[in-house]
Design an enzyme around this catalytic site. Structure first.
Site, PDB file in Angstrom:
ATOM      1  N   ASP A  85      15.982  19.761 -13.492  1.00 10.21           N
ATOM      2  CA  ASP A  85      15.058  18.865 -12.786  1.00 10.21           C
ATOM      3  C   ASP A  85      14.648  19.429 -11.428  1.00 10.21           C
ATOM      4  O   ASP A  85      13.485  19.330 -11.036  1.00 10.21           O
ATOM      5  CB  ASP A  85      15.692  17.476 -12.592  1.00 10.21           C
ATOM      6  CG  ASP A  85      15.585  16.626 -13.854  1.00 10.21           C
ATOM      7  OD1 ASP A  85      14.906  17.070 -14.798  1.00 10.21           O
ATOM      8  OD2 ASP A  85      16.171  15.531 -13.890  1.00 10.21           O
ATOM      9  N   GLU A 133     -11.205   5.237  -8.878  1.00  9.03           N
ATOM     10  CA  GLU A 133     -10.441   6.476  -8.855  1.00  9.03           C
ATOM     11  C   GLU A 133     -10.329   7.035 -10.272  1.00  9.03           C
ATOM     12  O   GLU A 133     -10.375   6.278 -11.244  1.00  9.03           O
ATOM     13  CB  GLU A 133      -9.040   6.186  -8.311  1.00  9.03           C
ATOM     14  CG  GLU A 133      -9.047   5.779  -6.849  1.00  9.03           C
ATOM     15  CD  GLU A 133      -8.925   6.976  -5.931  1.00  9.03           C
ATOM     16  OE1 GLU A 133      -9.965   7.589  -5.637  1.00  9.03           O
ATOM     17  OE2 GLU A 133      -7.801   7.301  -5.534  1.00  9.03           O
TER      18      GLU A 133
HETATM   19  C1  HEM Z   1       3.578   3.028  -5.891  1.00  6.69           C
HETATM   20  C2  HEM Z   1       3.355   3.555  -4.776  1.00  6.69           C
HETATM   21  C3  HEM Z   1       2.034   3.613  -4.093  1.00  6.69           C
HETATM   22  C4  HEM Z   1       0.801   3.942  -4.609  1.00  6.69           C
HETATM   23  C5  HEM Z   1       0.461   4.329  -6.032  1.00  6.69           C
HETATM   24  C6  HEM Z   1      -0.139   3.885  -3.489  1.00  6.69           C
HETATM   25  C7  HEM Z   1      -1.501   4.172  -3.570  1.00  6.69           C
HETATM   26  C8  HEM Z   1      -2.391   4.195  -2.485  1.00  6.69           C
HETATM   27  C9  HEM Z   1      -3.747   4.624  -2.548  1.00  6.69           C
HETATM   28  C10 HEM Z   1      -4.480   5.119  -3.787  1.00  6.69           C
HETATM   29  C11 HEM Z   1      -4.264   4.523  -1.278  1.00  6.69           C
HETATM   30  C12 HEM Z   1      -5.657   4.890  -0.821  1.00  6.69           C
HETATM   31  C13 HEM Z   1      -5.698   6.342  -0.408  1.00  6.69           C
HETATM   32  C14 HEM Z   1      -6.592   6.591   0.761  1.00  6.69           C
HETATM   33  O1  HEM Z   1      -7.784   6.761   0.538  1.00  6.69           O
HETATM   34  O2  HEM Z   1      -6.063   6.638   1.888  1.00  6.69           O
HETATM   35  C15 HEM Z   1      -3.244   4.009  -0.425  1.00  6.69           C
HETATM   36  C16 HEM Z   1      -3.375   3.753   0.934  1.00  6.69           C
HETATM   37  C17 HEM Z   1      -2.382   3.207   1.749  1.00  6.69           C
HETATM   38  N1  HEM Z   1      -1.088   2.911   1.394  1.00  6.69           N
HETATM   39 FE1  HEM Z   1      -0.294   3.194  -0.452  1.00  6.69          FE
HETATM   40  N2  HEM Z   1       0.533   3.507  -2.352  1.00  6.69           N
HETATM   41  C18 HEM Z   1       1.856   3.325  -2.677  1.00  6.69           C
HETATM   42  C19 HEM Z   1       2.858   2.941  -1.833  1.00  6.69           C
HETATM   43  C20 HEM Z   1       2.695   2.531  -0.500  1.00  6.69           C
HETATM   44  C21 HEM Z   1       3.713   1.973   0.348  1.00  6.69           C
HETATM   45  C22 HEM Z   1       5.154   1.763  -0.055  1.00  6.69           C
HETATM   46  C23 HEM Z   1       3.139   1.701   1.547  1.00  6.69           C
HETATM   47  C24 HEM Z   1       3.728   1.079   2.794  1.00  6.69           C
HETATM   48  C25 HEM Z   1       4.814   0.458   2.819  1.00  6.69           C
HETATM   49  C26 HEM Z   1       1.772   2.094   1.486  1.00  6.69           C
HETATM   50  C27 HEM Z   1       0.870   1.983   2.537  1.00  6.69           C
HETATM   51  C28 HEM Z   1      -0.429   2.402   2.492  1.00  6.69           C
HETATM   52  C29 HEM Z   1      -1.333   2.365   3.607  1.00  6.69           C
HETATM   53  C30 HEM Z   1      -1.025   1.876   4.997  1.00  6.69           C
HETATM   54  C31 HEM Z   1      -2.559   2.867   3.118  1.00  6.69           C
HETATM   55  C32 HEM Z   1      -3.844   2.988   3.903  1.00  6.69           C
HETATM   56  C33 HEM Z   1      -3.925   4.216   4.730  1.00  6.69           C
HETATM   57  C34 HEM Z   1      -4.825   5.276   4.145  1.00  6.69           C
HETATM   58  O3  HEM Z   1      -5.877   4.935   3.627  1.00  6.69           O
HETATM   59  O4  HEM Z   1      -4.477   6.441   4.234  1.00  6.69           O
HETATM   60  N3  HEM Z   1       1.533   2.577   0.234  1.00  6.69           N
HETATM   61  N4  HEM Z   1      -2.103   3.812  -1.164  1.00  6.69           N
END
Ligand code: HEM
Lengths: 255, 420
Positions: free
Chosen positions: B242, B285
């Site tokens: 792994d 997406e």
């Molecule tokens: C299963 C796990 C996760 C998946 C599949 C996921 C997926 C995504 C996706 C597709 C985006 C948009 C990407 C972008 O254009 O920035 C995003 C943005 C974001 N996610 Fe997640 N996420 C996950 C877990 C988390 C966790 C655990 C947190 C916080 C505790 C988090 C916080 C954020 C924040 C603050 C953004 C917005 C910031 C940005 O656009 O860069 N995510 N996430």
């Protein structure tokens, strides 16, 4: 009222989208791929082109387009000194305050201020541009398909409309703009700008320089990103090779 | 009370009161694993690594992100430009989402090919489908957070699906939005749920692993591991394997992060959301594209000229149905033979099915016009036919190849073959 109208508009659009609509003719415009100094995993921005591009932005674009996500001190990345940057910034006024009397006041911009946009709001920019909106250019290279190649092509593809095409007032013919009618007048003409480094200011040269500058504005982290990336990949390659050796060694015990 | 095998007095003291060490020993070290797992079995643990990376980068992004429609876009740009290594965090999170789906889709197709969903692994499989649904919801809400054009319009299209529900549809949509349009209440609730859901995923992943350790891993032959010789301890054999897999995975993942960070993204999402300007093509997406295709190409469902289900509702039902049907797979496939290696007909249909999913993805990326509608309908029809007609029939009529008597005999035979 507005909210209601908005909702209806949104649902309508979405609704329309979900129905199988008859084939709309979407023209596919080929954008020529050019060589840029910032292409590839070793690419970096050509400093002199960036500086010339900044000059073009200042003299030919900043009257209509803002760069609101940049601060003046970001220009240090182009090789400008602190004093240069202070001098660039002082040309602009920003509103600050309130002061001790509770009044807002105008002051010269500082290096830590964001680039001052030419218009205070979208209504003002539309009013000054025949109803069209010149977009902020901070992210324009990332916000268009084909990125830098498209911006360069846009700036160099003005021309006369074909005879069978009627151009409305205030519109210009551009071969690569979707629909070919753009509200932006051709911003670049040969020799209308004098480069401070003496380079010949052809439209091609200016378009290429300002595109390099805008590519940097959209991804100012690019050089640091690629540098760190090379180190990370090198490290990972060695690590993965070691892990492969460990795996091989462990599994050979099984025979 | 258990008697700890540990020689260390402190470890022993703890272990006899809270048996963490015995547990870890049993589940991660001695855990008997079939000796013939190939690299397709690495993707489960890789998915776990991605989940951890997503959570860590997500929490750090959350410290800088502002969930307000007037500031969200700029706060993400501030992360990109002014926060130390903010661009790295953001690109890790953004590309991590895509990697997560690549890894999980491979994991899932592995399960189909080798029949890992069959008895006694039905619950293990069903928990996997739950994880997939939770991931989809998380990614959908995450994509809304940067509040770009695709964030806004993607959310508009998807939330509007619920208006297809008869009678209560519109009320449900308003309830989801927290108002009469997608606006600040929508953004803040999506943010709250986007933060919550990954932790739900952790819980379901834990159950997934409990179920796995009850019934143990399947293997490429699909025959049960019976004799002690069939298995090897998880550590050091599979830990070593792994970890090598992690190395290769990170080479690919970081390759995108550092050298093509916007490869999977849409340029339109670098334009701030504007409710008054609809982008010419609204696309989700890439990992949603096959489902998006199914959603859009369905016509009205008519019976003798009566419209039974309207196109929009039919699309929504089929889209959700395309995932829900996975829950029933263990019972749709009644063949006792697990691995496609011994199922010549099943194997061929498997590859056609994979091609069909890719075709649907391609259709989903294009406007629903002209030949794409036709292709999409054929693809959708085949997708459902595969599960509901082909799999049950193949299970009945196919003549499987003879199975090896045990894992170890097959492995040793192969070795002999290599040497001669
Ligand atoms: C299963 C796990 C996760 C998946 C599949 C996921 C997926 C995504 C996706 C597709 C985006 C948009 C990407 C972008 O254009 O920035 C995003 C943005 C974001 N996610 Fe997640 N996420 C996950 C877990 C988390 C966790 C655990 C947190 C916080 C505790 C988090 C916080 C954020 C924040 C603050 C953004 C917005 C910031 C940005 O656009 O860069 N995510 N996430």
């Amino acid at each position: 009222m507005i909210r209601g109208a908005l909702t209806t508009a949104c649902s309508l659009m979405a609704g329309l989208f979900l129905l199988p609509s008859p084939a709309a003719v979407v023209e596919i415009i080929e954008i020529e791929k050019r060589d840029w100094s910032f292409d590839g995993i070793f690419g970096s921005f050509d400093r002199t082109a960036q500086q010339r591009g900044y000059q073009i932005y200042n003299e030919a674009c900043s009257g209509c387009h803002g760069l609101r996500l940049l601060t003046y001190r970001n220009l240090a990345a182009l090789g400008y000194s602190e004093d240069d940057i202070k001098a660039f910034a002082t040309d602009f006024d920003v509103t600050d305050g309130p002061d001790d009397e509770g009044e807002m006041y105008q002051r010269n911009a500082l290096p830590s201020d964001h680039f001052v946009s030419p218009f205070p709001n979208t209504q003002a920019s539309r009013a000054a541009n025949n109803g069209a909106l010149p977009p902020d250019l901070s992210l324009i290279v990332k916000a268009r398909k084909n990125g830098a190649d498209y911006i360069y092509a846009l700036l160099t593809s003005y021309g006369d409309a074909p005879d069978d095409e009627e151009l409305p007032d205030g519109m210009y013919y551009n071969a690569v703009f979707p629909g070919h009618q753009i509200a932006m007048p051709p911003p670049l003409y040969d020799d209308t700008i004098e480069y401070s480094d003496g380079t010949l200011a052809t439209v091609d040269q200016m378009a290429s320089d300002v595109t390099t500058f805008l590519a940097w504005a959209a991804s100012p982290e690019m050089e640091a990103r690629k540098r760190l990336g090379l180190k990370a990949m090198l490290f990972l390659l060695v690590l993965t090779a070691l892990l492969a050796a460990v795996k091989h060694k462990v599994w050979s015990r099984l025979n | 009370m258990i008697t700890s095998k540990s020689a260390h007095p402190v470890v022993k003291w703890i272990d006899e009161r809270l048996p963490v060490f015995t547990f870890l020993n049993r589940e991660l070290r001695d855990y008997p694993t079939p000796r013939n797992l190939n690299y397709w079995w690495s993707f489960g643990s890789i998915a776990g690594v991605v989940l951890v990376v997503m959570t860590l980068t997500g929490i750090m992004l959350a410290m800088q992100y502002t969930a307000h429609m007037d500031y969200a876009f700029d706060s993400v740009e501030r992360i990109m430009r002014d926060v130390n290594y903010g661009w790295l965090l953001r690109y890790l999170h953004m590309n991590g989402g895509s990697m997560f789906f690549i890894v999980v889709y491979i994991h899932l197709f592995r399960g189909i090919y080798f029949g890992s969903y069959k008895s006694p692994r039905e619950i293990l499989w069903a928990l996997g489908v739950v994880i997939l649904l939770l991931m989809m919801a998380t990614a959908f809400m995450g994509y809304v957070l940067p509040w770009g054009q695709m964030s806004f319009w993607g959310a508009t299209v998807i939330t509007n699906l619920f208006s297809a529900i008869p009678l209560v549809g519109d009320s449900i949509v308003n309830w989801l939005w927290g108002g009469y349009s997608i606006a600040n209440p929508t953004l803040t609730r999506f943010y709250a749920l986007h933060y919550l859901f990954p932790f739900l995923i952790f819980v379901v992943v834990a159950l997934h692993l409990v179920a796995l350790h009850m019934v143990k891993s399947n293997n490429p032959l699909g025959v049960d591991a019976k004799e002690p010789q069939d298995t090897i301890p998880f550590h050091p054999y599979y830990t070593a394997k792994d970890f090598f897999g992690f190395g290769v995975f990170f080479l690919v993942y970081l390759g995108f992060v550092f050298f093509a960070p916007d490869f999977f993204g849409e340029p339109d999402n670098y334009i701030p959301a504007n409710p008054l300007a609809t982008p010419p093509h609204i696309v989700p997406e890439w990992y949603f594209l096959p489902f998006y295709a199914i959603l859009r190409v369905v016509p009205d469902i008519e019976v003798f000229g009566f419209i039974l289900v309207e196109a929009k509702l039919a699309g929504v039902i089929l889209m959700f149905g395309s995932i829900l049907v996975l829950f029933f797979l263990p019972w749709l496939d009644s063949s006792k033979v697990r691995s496609a290696r011994f199922r010549p007909i099943f194997k061929q249909f498997f590859w056609i099915f994979l091609a069909d999913c890719l075709l649907l993805g391609w259709v989903g990326a294009n406007p629903p016009e002209g030949s794409f509608v036709v292709l999409g309908r054929i693809g959708t029809a085949f997708y459902f036919a595969y599960f509901i007609i082909i799999i049950p029939l193949v299970a009945r009529f196919e003549k499987p190849l003879p199975l090896p008597s045990s894992v170890v005999s097959s492995v040793l035979n192969e070795k002999k073959g290599e040497r001669s």
